[in-house]
Design a protein around this motif. Structure first.
Motif, PDB file in Angstrom:
ATOM      1  N   PHE A 193       0.817  -1.214   0.000  1.00 40.72           N
ATOM      2  CA  PHE A 193       0.000   0.000   0.000  1.00 40.72           C
ATOM      3  C   PHE A 193       0.855   1.271   0.000  1.00 40.72           C
ATOM      4  O   PHE A 193       0.313   2.369  -0.092  1.00 40.72           O
ATOM      5  CB  PHE A 193      -0.946  -0.012   1.195  1.00 40.72           C
ATOM      6  N   ASN A 194       2.162   1.117   0.127  1.00 41.16           N
ATOM      7  CA  ASN A 194       3.062   2.275   0.174  1.00 41.16           C
ATOM      8  C   ASN A 194       2.592   3.313   1.193  1.00 41.16           C
ATOM      9  O   ASN A 194       2.778   4.522   1.008  1.00 41.16           O
ATOM     10  CB  ASN A 194       3.196   2.916  -1.217  1.00 41.16           C
ATOM     11  N   ASP A 198      -0.522   4.784  10.263  1.00 41.70           N
ATOM     12  CA  ASP A 198      -1.057   6.061  10.731  1.00 41.70           C
ATOM     13  C   ASP A 198      -1.339   7.041   9.590  1.00 41.70           C
ATOM     14  O   ASP A 198      -1.657   8.209   9.835  1.00 41.70           O
ATOM     15  CB  ASP A 198      -0.097   6.715  11.733  1.00 41.70           C
ATOM     16  N   SER A 199      -1.260   6.577   8.354  1.00 43.08           N
ATOM     17  CA  SER A 199      -1.472   7.444   7.199  1.00 43.08           C
ATOM     18  C   SER A 199      -2.960   7.635   6.903  1.00 43.08           C
ATOM     19  O   SER A 199      -3.814   6.857   7.340  1.00 43.08           O
ATOM     20  CB  SER A 199      -0.790   6.845   5.967  1.00 43.08           C
ATOM     21  N   LYS A 200      -3.270   8.669   6.134  1.00 41.35           N
ATOM     22  CA  LYS A 200      -4.652   8.924   5.716  1.00 41.35           C
ATOM     23  C   LYS A 200      -5.183   7.777   4.868  1.00 41.35           C
ATOM     24  O   LYS A 200      -6.365   7.441   4.938  1.00 41.35           O
ATOM     25  CB  LYS A 200      -4.728  10.231   4.929  1.00 41.35           C
ATOM     26  N   VAL A 201      -4.298   7.178   4.082  1.00 38.04           N
ATOM     27  CA  VAL A 201      -4.701   6.080   3.203  1.00 38.04           C
ATOM     28  C   VAL A 201      -5.189   4.880   4.005  1.00 38.04           C
ATOM     29  O   VAL A 201      -6.288   4.342   3.765  1.00 38.04           O
ATOM     30  CB  VAL A 201      -3.525   5.671   2.285  1.00 38.04           C
ATOM     31  N   ILE A 202      -4.402   4.445   4.967  1.00 44.56           N
ATOM     32  CA  ILE A 202      -4.791   3.281   5.760  1.00 44.56           C
ATOM     33  C   ILE A 202      -5.988   3.606   6.652  1.00 44.56           C
ATOM     34  O   ILE A 202      -6.889   2.771   6.843  1.00 44.56           O
ATOM     35  CB  ILE A 202      -3.603   2.769   6.599  1.00 44.56           C
ATOM     36  N   ASP A 206      -9.487   1.604   6.743  1.00 45.22           N
ATOM     37  CA  ASP A 206      -9.993   1.096   8.023  1.00 45.22           C
ATOM     38  C   ASP A 206     -11.489   1.353   8.212  1.00 45.22           C
ATOM     39  O   ASP A 206     -12.127   0.730   9.064  1.00 45.22           O
ATOM     40  CB  ASP A 206      -9.220   1.713   9.188  1.00 45.22           C
ATOM     41  N   GLN A 207     -12.068   2.228   7.433  1.00 38.95           N
ATOM     42  CA  GLN A 207     -13.495   2.507   7.537  1.00 38.95           C
ATOM     43  C   GLN A 207     -14.342   1.421   6.871  1.00 38.95           C
ATOM     44  O   GLN A 207     -15.523   1.283   7.174  1.00 38.95           O
ATOM     45  CB  GLN A 207     -13.813   3.866   6.913  1.00 38.95           C
ATOM     46  N   ALA A 228       5.910  -0.696   8.296  1.00 34.62           N
ATOM     47  CA  ALA A 228       4.971  -1.664   7.728  1.00 34.62           C
ATOM     48  C   ALA A 228       4.165  -0.985   6.627  1.00 34.62           C
ATOM     49  O   ALA A 228       3.465   0.003   6.892  1.00 34.62           O
ATOM     50  CB  ALA A 228       4.039  -2.200   8.805  1.00 34.62           C
ATOM     51  N   ILE A 229       4.273  -1.510   5.408  1.00 33.78           N
ATOM     52  CA  ILE A 229       3.489  -0.962   4.298  1.00 33.78           C
ATOM     53  C   ILE A 229       2.798  -2.065   3.494  1.00 33.78           C
ATOM     54  O   ILE A 229       2.065  -1.776   2.549  1.00 33.78           O
ATOM     55  CB  ILE A 229       4.354  -0.101   3.356  1.00 33.78           C
TER      56      ILE A 229
END
Length: 266
Positions: A193-194, A198-202, A206-207, A228-229
């Motif tokens: 996922f690069n 704690d990123s906006k992407v993950i 998570d939603q 971890a990516i």
């Protein structure tokens, strides 16, 4: 007398079933082992330009996964060999089925993501993830297959590799969520996922999805990994639940560590 014997056996069986607790039922639940692995076009970083498909195959075979999401896969490129389809060869070496999804043209061949499956592939889909033309970026795709691990229990397994730029990753994530949110089937999404936890992407994923781990072990670099990516996640509300996540300490075959996840199928 035979009728009485059969009746007694039936009653004993019913009593035994009635006393079967939740733990016994859990033991009967089907399980899946899933791997995600960025294979660095089968080029061990410490081996110069060498292509070592067998090394990647050994890592996969040692873990005996049911489903594998692969990223950075070469097909007929100059750097990997014009006659070498890495997805097909890995399928042959591991005894699995495969589906490849091209992302870009590369050195006279194709480069993208793939999936391996111990189950027959009932359906397969490739779709392109968006790139903002104003900031540029490398085209990325999804490789998704439909399998039936248990009779009557179909599910989707997908491999992806998101862009290096966060605005593109966010747009790509939104498309992935919309696409798989429209299906009633359970979905396993895995890949590179690069993006860190704690990123906006993950946080966006998570939603809609549940990651197999919350405090995930780092997957890159292979020596002294510090972030971890690479993740495996399942769509919320489905019949799948992760029971364990493990990062394999394999430092030769690729520049990423593979992630192995055990899933329970209710």
């Amino acid at each position: 007398m035979k009728f009485v014997h059969n009746l007694v056996f039936l009653l004993i069986s019913l009593v035994s079933y009635a006393h079967e607790g939740p733990s016994d039922v859990a033991k009967k639940a089907k399980s899946l082992k899933v791997m995600t692995y960025n294979i660095h076009h089968c080029n061990p970083p410490s081996a110069g330009s060498k292509i070592d498909v067998e090394a990647i195959a050994r890592v996969i075979t040692a873990e005996k996964p049911d489903l594998v999401a692969l990223q950075e896969v070469d097909v007929n490129t100059e750097r990997s060999g014009k006659g070498l389809n890495q997805a097909k060869e890995l399928a042959r070496l591991t005894g699995m089925n495969f589906f490849f999804s091209k992302a870009i043209d590369h050195q006279g061949g194709d480069y993208g993501v793939a999936v391996l499956s111990r189950f027959p592939i009932l359906d397969s889909t490739r779709f392109i993830l968006p790139i903002d033309p104003t900031i540029g970026g490398e085209t990325r795709t999804i490789a998704a297959i439909t399998v039936e691990p248990t009779k009557g229990k179909r599910m989707i397994f997908a491999s992806t590799h998101l862009d290096l730029k966060e605005p593109n990753r966010l747009t790509q994530s939104e498309l992935i969520i919309r696409h798989f949110g429209a299906t009633d089937l359970p979905v396993i999404l895995a890949g590179d996922f690069n993006a860190q936890t704690d990123s906006k992407v993950i946080q966006l994923f998570d939603q809609t999805f549940v990651r197999s781990c919350q405090s995930c072990a780092p997957t890159i670099p292979v020596k002294n990994p510090n972030r971890a990516i690479d993740f495996v996640m399942v769509k919320q509300g489905g019949s799948l639940k992760s029971t364990s996540t493990r990062v394999v300490d394999e430092q030769y075959a690729s520049d990423h560590l593979p992630v192995v996840v055990e899933l329970k199928l209710n």
